[in-house]
Design an enzyme around this catalytic site. Structure first.
Site, PDB file in Angstrom:
ATOM      1  N   GLU A  48       4.691  -2.224  13.245  1.00  0.00           N
ATOM      2  CA  GLU A  48       3.445  -2.247  12.482  1.00  0.00           C
ATOM      3  C   GLU A  48       2.210  -2.270  13.372  1.00  0.00           C
ATOM      4  OE1 GLU A  48       3.326  -1.392   9.611  1.00  0.00           O
ATOM      5  OE2 GLU A  48       5.313  -1.815   8.788  1.00  0.00           O
ATOM      6  N   ASN A 101       9.641   5.026   4.209  1.00  0.00           N
ATOM      7  CA  ASN A 101      11.029   5.478   4.128  1.00  0.00           C
ATOM      8  C   ASN A 101      11.198   6.883   4.712  1.00  0.00           C
ATOM      9  OD1 ASN A 101      11.405   3.211   2.113  1.00  0.00           O
ATOM     10  ND2 ASN A 101      10.110   4.595   0.943  1.00  0.00           N
ATOM     11  N   HIS A 141       4.868   6.350  11.214  1.00  0.00           N
ATOM     12  CA  HIS A 141       6.061   5.503  11.266  1.00  0.00           C
ATOM     13  C   HIS A 141       7.339   6.318  11.494  1.00  0.00           C
ATOM     14  CE1 HIS A 141       5.244   1.305  10.761  1.00  0.00           C
ATOM     15  NE2 HIS A 141       4.622   1.410   9.601  1.00  0.00           N
ATOM     16  N   MET A 181       5.026   2.833   1.775  1.00  0.00           N
ATOM     17  CA  MET A 181       6.268   2.537   2.484  1.00  0.00           C
ATOM     18  C   MET A 181       6.769   3.786   3.178  1.00  0.00           C
ATOM     19  SD  MET A 181       8.467   0.324   3.342  1.00  0.00           S
ATOM     20  CE  MET A 181       9.800   0.772   4.455  1.00  0.00           C
ATOM     21  N   GLY A 192       0.822  -1.194   0.000  1.00  0.00           N
ATOM     22  CA  GLY A 192       0.000   0.000   0.000  1.00  0.00           C
ATOM     23  C   GLY A 192       0.857   1.245   0.000  1.00  0.00           C
ATOM     24  N   GLU A 249       1.758   5.878   7.442  1.00  0.00           N
ATOM     25  CA  GLU A 249       3.154   5.994   7.010  1.00  0.00           C
ATOM     26  C   GLU A 249       3.837   7.191   7.673  1.00  0.00           C
ATOM     27  OE1 GLU A 249       4.157   3.412   5.644  1.00  0.00           O
ATOM     28  OE2 GLU A 249       2.185   2.640   5.080  1.00  0.00           O
TER      29      GLU A 249
END
Length: 881
Positions: free
Chosen positions: A327, A272, A308, A270, A268, A305
């Site tokens: 997660e 980074n 994160h 990422m 879906g 995201e």
């Protein structure tokens, strides 16, 4: 693409690496078929390591062109290089040195979409979990944290945009029409968070001022011409950034934050560091192309995201066994964000429906594993609902047990203690023990023990003594490799609802087990006595779904109907009615199996009408409550000897009965709830559309349903209404001119928009009945379909396998034959996508014997294919075990 190596990785085998890589320099000279990567690594021997052990770096299909240590080329005898490994026999004895590696890769030929690949003219990376080793030799593991400086060189006409992690440091021109950009990320990160994007993309720009007054430059990059479709994503990003500051006290730390939307992407999105890469379906949206569900998903995934940045990037995982640490925690955070942005009650019910639809079957089948797995053969196969959704539920239980205040204190301590660390589940639990003084060792079983606990409860009331007794027993069923289970700490929120519909005050005799409206189960059997209860109450148990368990509550249908009208807890109110629906559907299923026409008492349809008309309930909540359990939900509840055709017939019969009993009311609501004026994706407007389309679903099953649905389709002013009407036409009136005309009209209007065509594929792939196999096979030849694009594959093949019980499980096995052909075709290009598709057969043992045998044959046929990847073989072998 690696084929099966047979290697099994075990949690107990973890040990730190002998070497560290404090800094990493990368130079990319981009070319579609011949990209040069020059890697410069500062290597240090870890403290406490004796001697000078060999240095072994990971690779995957690499071609080594040059290797130097401290500026001097290595003799060929000093190292051993294969496509999948670089071994330096005797590194410098000083324990600190500079290693240069030059590799060559071909991004345009990388159809697996892992590492660096080129798609639609855009260079893109995906390095989680082990994609970085497809770019260069490296210690490709989460506990190697390095500061990255990246130089990207490319032809300006081919790639005017050059992006990487961190902050931009330098850019300039080179000879022959080439240019370069240098990016520096000051925060140490693991290699799986490395990102690079280069191409010709449009930009939507904005800025955000943090709580401390720093200005952050925001950019969302999309295909040129689609910039306007990124407006909602940008708004969601800014709301996410503000929410994380206000709720968790977390501020963004770089000068820029970029998002890139690409059309070919395995996941879906990422996370980074500073450069999130998204599947474009989670970025692009307007009312003409996206449904309300799409808007909600964009909001949630953008938030996930971004969150994160702290729970995953600033604090990462020590090893891949700790995947749930980033997660599960981040899913919990994005769930809380969405609940605050929309309706907390509706969001919670939707979360539980997702958990039961995807994670419960995982726990009950051959692919069951703990939230923190203890072993794996292919880590890509452990990006599962158990890690994500159940992992989120475990975090939620910690908050339930400790309370919101102590939970926040624990999170603060986690960020303070572990910022810059590669942490473990034990590290996470320890901060909550430290701030609360509680022993969470039994609770930790939620991370270590697979399976969904079953909680069986019964109650009795003694009017003479005013005592109400609740008896509860918990058990955890056996799962693969784990037959004996220990008792869990299960926090069950509850209430006692009196005859007037209000909660009753109580005194619990065994107060140690009851605290702030929560029964804490620690043993296999519990008895809780409440005094001062003059009249028998209705028990409202597992309020808010406080624990992810299967609850079997001995309760009459009268009590359930009462709670469906009066329970003050929104989740349990929904659950009471949903249980009534489920029990009615299972009874109807048994009638169909026995050759009888289902017969429904009038009470349930009447209650459905009462709920639909209750304007004190928000429309979105009414829509969720009135939505019948899906066919897969019914199969899960029935458990064994499943006949999908009988389930479908039973569900359609109840839908017609409720629709017929409430024809006038539902018709009035269908008209009344139409949202006129400019489109808005806000929760209130989306809720009205949801309830109106739920009314359409019921009404479409009646004799005049095709005409009503066709009018709904023709007058729709947004994609939510249009796709709802198209679905009921294709699913219930597929032989009618109305359905054929609507499908053709939709295709003609949207054939140039791949994401919208995915919806068209999904509608037809989920079309019930035996003919679905031929429909899907024909659609595989459609010009808009491509086996090379994960979104197209998921929309057609994935939907057919996961959302079409009658078509996929066709009695003659034709659905399985189509599926096997598709999985093996996809696997040649993209093993990850193929492996995820194959999980659709995880519940094959629950089918009736004929279908069960054919499903097993399908799995054996996949397993017998030559050169099978580790990803797919792992799923097939565990499913068959």
């Amino acid at each position: 693409m690696r084929t099966d190596t047979g290697q099994v990785f075990r949690l107990e085998d973890y040990r730190p690496s002998d070497y560290l890589i404090p800094s990493t320099g990368l130079t990319f000279r981009l070319s579609p078929d011949n990209t040069t990567v020059i890697t410069e690594l500062a290597i240090e021997r870890r403290d406490g390591v004796n001697g000078t052990p060999p240095l072994e770096l990971d690779g995957d299909g690499l071609a080594l062109r040059r290797i130097e240590i401290d500026g001097k080329p290595l003799e060929e005898t000093a190292y051993e290089a294969t496509p999948d490994r670089l071994l330096i026999h005797e590194p410098p004895h000083s324990g600190s040195f500079h290693l240069l590696i030059e590799t060559q890769i071909a991004p345009a030929r990388n159809e697996a979409l892992m590492g660096l690949y080129r798609s639609n003219g855009v260079y893109c990376t995906q390095c989680e979990a082990e994609g970085f080793r497809r770019i260069t030799y490296f210690l490709d593991r989460p506990d190697i944290l390095s500061v990255y400086t990246v130089r990207i060189e490319a032809r300006r006409d081919e790639a005017p945009l050059l992006l990487s992690n961190g902050n931009p440091r330098e850019r300039g021109e080179l000879a022959d029409g080439r240019h370069y950009a240098v990016w520096h990320d000051p925060f140490p990160k693991p290699s799986y968070l490395f990102a690079l994007v280069a191409g010709d993309l449009g930009r939507v720009g904005d800025s955000f001022v943090t709580a401390s007054g720093r200005q952050v430059e925001l950019g969302i990059y999309v295909e040129r011409g689609k910039e306007r479709l990124a407006a909602y994503a940008m708004d969601a990003l800014k709301r996410s950034m503000r929410w994380d500051e206000e709720v968790f006290g977390l501020e963004y730390d770089l000068d820029v934050f970029n998002i890139v939307a690409v059309s070919d992407f395995n996941m879906g999105a990422m996370e980074n560091k500073g450069l999130n890469i998204f599947n474009d379906k989670y970025v692009l949206a307007d009312e003409e192309t996206a449904t309300d569900a799409d808007f909600a998903n964009i909001e949630a995934v953008i938030a996930h995201e971004y969150f994160h940045n702290w729970t995953g990037n600033r604090i990462t995982c020590r090893d891949w066994f700790q995947l749930c640490l980033k997660e599960g925690l981040t899913v919990f955070r994005d769930h809380e964000f969405s609940a605050d942005q929309r309706s907390r009650a509706v969001k919670r019910i939707a979360e539980v429906r997702t958990l039961r639809a995807h994670q419960f079957p995982e726990d009950q089948g051959p692919l069951a594993h703990p939230v923190r797995p203890r072993r794996y053969r292919e880590i890509n196969n452990f990006y599962t609902a158990t890690v994500y959704e159940k992992g989120s539920e475990v975090v939620r239980m910690i908050r339930t047990i400790l309370g919101a205040k102590k939970f926040r204190e624990g999170m603060n301590l986690y960020f303070e203690r572990h910022d810059g660390d590669a942490a473990t589940v034990e590290d996470f639990l320890k901060v909550f023990e430290d701030v609360s003084g509680r022993d969470l060792s039994q609770f930790a079983l939620w991370y270590h023990q697979a399976g969904t606990p079953t909680v069986v409860a019964s109650s009795s009331h003694d009017a003479r003594t005013g005592e109400f007794t609740l008896e509860i027993e918990q058990s955890v069923p056996p799962t693969p490799m784990e037959s004996r289970k220990r008792a869990m700490h299960v926090p069950l929120a509850f209430g006692l609802v009196g005859p007037d519909g209000n909660d009753i005050a109580y005194t619990a005799a065994n107060g140690a087990d009851v605290e702030d409206g929560i029964i804490h189960l620690h043993k296999r059997k519990h008895m809780v006595k409440f005094s001062g209860i003059a009249q028998r109450p209705s028990i409202s148990l597992n309020r808010g779904f406080s624990a992810p368990v299967t609850l079997s509550l001995e309760q009459s249908s009268t009590d359930r109907a009462f709670l469906a009208r009066h329970d003050s807890d929104a989740f349990c109110r929904w659950q009471a009615f949903n249980t009534l629906l489920t029990e009615t559907l299972i009874s109807a299923f048994r009638s169909v199996l026995g050759g009888k026409q289902p017969d429904f008492a009038p009470d349930l349809p009447q209650l459905a009408g009462t709920i639909a008309a209750d304007e004190e309930l928000e429309p979105a909540y009414r829509a969720l409550t009135l939505t019948l359990p899906g066919e897969a939900d019914m199969a899960r509840e029935i458990g064994s000897n499943i006949d999908p055709d009988a389930i479908h017939m039973a569900r359609e019969a109840l839908l017609r009965a409720i629709g017929e009993a409430n024809r006038n009311l539902f018709s009035e609501l269908h008209v009344k709830l139409r949202v006129d004026g400019p489109f808005s994706p806000d929760a209130a407007s989306a809720g009205r559309r949801a309830l109106r389309n739920t009314m359409l679903d019921y009404l479409s099953a009646l004799p005049d349903g095709a005409a009503r649905a066709a009018d709904h389709f023709d007058t729709a002013t947004n994609m939510t209404d249009r796709i709802a009407a198209l679905t009921v036409l294709a699913h219930r009136h597929r032989a009618s001119d109305n359905a054929r005309n609507a499908l053709a009209s939709f295709e003609a209007k949207y054939r140039g928009d791949a994401l919208v065509m995915d919806k068209w594929f999904q509608v037809q792939a989920s079309m019930p009945g035996a003919q679905a196999v031929e429909v899907v096979r024909a659609l595989m030849e459609h010009p808009s379909f491509s086996m090379a694009n994960p979104n197209r594959v998921r929309s057609l093949v994935g939907t057919f396998a996961s959302a079409n019980q009658t078509g996929f499980h066709r009695a003659d096995g034709a659905g399985y034959d189509l599926f096997v052909d598709a999985v093996l075709a996809v696997e040649k290009r993209n093993p990850q996508v193929a492996a995820r598709l194959a999980t659709a057969l995880r519940s094959w043992r629950s089918l009736e014997p004929g279908r069960q045998a054919k499903a097993r044959e399908a799995l054996l046929r996949i397993g017998a294919a030559k050169g099978l990847s580790a990803d797919l073989r792992d799923i097939v072998e565990r499913t068959l075990a």
